[in-house]
Design an enzyme around this catalytic site. Structure first.
Site, short mmCIF file in Angstrom:
data_model
loop_
_atom_site.label_atom_id
_atom_site.label_comp_id
_atom_site.label_asym_id
_atom_site.label_seq_id
_atom_site.Cartn_x
_atom_site.Cartn_y
_atom_site.Cartn_z
CB SER A 105 -10.32 79.42 49.93
OG SER A 105 -9.70 79.71 51.29
CG ASP A 265 -1.44 86.84 58.35
OD1 ASP A 265 -1.13 87.84 58.11
OD2 ASP A 265 -2.06 85.76 58.29
#
Length: 443
Positions: A105, A265
């Protein structure tokens, strides 16, 4: 934004009409967020990583939030690269692959080759207009939260505006690639100063040709930690997968305390096993920080896990979190014991195939290869469950510790793939205890 929201809702309504049914509210909102674009996808990801702030059903649903979007035309990407370089791209690169390696995105990534050195790199490019859209959308959401708190003063107890301010800071950091470049640089300095380059690495960032909108990095090629056969193949069978995992664990644990920030992450796409057996850490868009005081409690937590000492574990978790009531440590310990018993009983989807791994026709590894399909939904439920157990006993964890816990669960999955007999918190080759002595002292 209003027109986009109306169009997105109309599109979803048409889909539900065709299907003849409507999803539950969390599912509806997750799908709507995906259609609304960058700001709301990032909001969804923030919700997914913040179980101490949002209800379980929303945290779990937004874990599914897709961050894969249609790529921006290469002509637009090329124009952005040249604007940031302030010269024709051909002055810096001998080639750029017009087909993106990935498109999310906020950014998309293209492979390229540097002109002078002929080195392979990747260019991470901020999509056009994303920063302006995020700024406008987040400002509107923040103002709406202030208005809601004015209308309903009791909402102030939820610290809604404070949560949204944290969201804004976190999300805006992800669209400033100078910050991500700094995270890479800090991690690289940590690897060099602690002598970890022999077992782990991170891409070199070409800061002189990077900017707020483009990030040019060395390209690392390797196998994800979730595929045993691929790990064996990429290293030519020259590295013991268990040792590779131990190296990854030691590097990450050390970075939690010794580096300015830790990688928050570590899913399979962000940890690559390279051909020389080193582990490559990539994508530092999400990072965390843990203070020395918290680390000392984390060390006690890790030691108690090794000993299955659940009462000490409960006390360590209470030290890490904020307690708004007197904690019943015995009851907390019983719930933790039940949680870890459930964790041990998880059945991973282990796929065993006869024959040598790809690229190893001589069968040096005994003719059997294996890979594991990680049950992401199950991982997320466990993460939320552990946070909720703490809350049940009056312990509210900071978001950074939630990020830390989730990485531990990722590594738990990698252990099941690469070294199922490894006892992470009991193995002397894993240096969590020595780190605590070196950096924080014992509790």
């Amino acid at each position: 934004m209003g027109a986009q929201a109306a169009q997105s809702i109309a599109t979803l309504a048409a889909e539900y009409l065709a299907k003849g049914s409507v999803d539950p509210l969390p599912v509806f909102l997750r799908k709507l967020f995906e259609k609304l674009g960058a700001t709301y996808i990032k909001l969804g990801q923030f919700i997914a990583s913040s179980p101490s702030l949002f209800p379980d059903e929303y945290v779990l649903e937004f874990q599914k939030c897709l961050d894969k979007t249609e790529p921006v035309p290469y002509s637009v990407i090329e124009r952005i690269i040249e604007q940031e370089l302030q010269q024709p791209w051909s002055s810096v690169f001998s080639s750029i692959d017009p087909t993106p390696l990935a498109s999310a995105s906020v950014a998309q990534v293209h492979a390229a080759v540097l002109k002078e050195s002929n080195k392979q790199v990747v260019i991470k490019v901020l999509k056009p207009g994303v920063e302006d859209v995020l700024t406008a959308d987040l400002s509107l959401v923040y103002l709406m939260s202030r208005y809601l708190e004015f209308l309903q003063p009791e909402l102030g107890r939820l610290s809604l505006t404070g949560v949204l301010a944290d969201m804004r800071t976190s999300m805006m950091a992800e669209v400033d690639f100078t910050q991500e470049a700094t995270h890479y640089q800090h991690f690289a300095s940590f690897l060099d100063s602690r002598g970890y380059r022999a077992i782990a690495t991170t891409p070199f960032v070409y800061r002189q040709i990077s900017s707020k909108r483009i990030l040019v990095m060395e390209r690392l090629v390797g196998a994800p930690l979730t595929d045993l056969a691929a790990v064996r193949s990429v290293t030519g069978g020259s590295r013991d997968p268990e040792l590779v995992l131990i190296n990854a664990l030691n590097t990450w644990f050390a970075s939690v305390m010794a580096a300015d920030t830790f990688h928050a992450d570590v899913h399979a796409g962000n940890l690559l096993v390279l051909s020389d057996g080193r582990v490559g850490f990539i994508d530092f868009g999400i990072v965390g920080r843990i203070s020395p005081v918290t680390w000392r409690a984390v060390e006690t937590l890790i030691s108690s896990m090794a000993l299955a000492d659940y009462e000490t574990m409960a006390r360590a978790l209470a030290t890490i979190g904020a307690c708004d009531t007197a904690v019943d440590y015995s009851a907390f310990a019983r719930d933790l014991e039940a949680f870890f018993a459930e964790l041990e009983q998880i059945n991973s989807s282990l796929v065993v195939t006869r024959g040598p791994p790809p690229g190893m026709a001589d069968g040096r590894m005994g003719g059997v290869s294996a890979s594991l399909e990680v049950d992401q939904a199950q991982l997320n439920r466990l993460f939320v469950q552990l946070v909720r157990i703490g809350e049940t006993h009056g312990v509210k964890f900071p978001r950074e510790f939630g990020l830390f816990l989730k990485q531990l669960l990722y590594f738990d999955r990698y252990t099941r793939i690469l070294a199922p007999s490894l006892q992470v918190f009991n193995d002397e080759r894993i240096n969590t205890r020595s780190l605590a002595v070196q950096y924080g002292g014992m509790m």
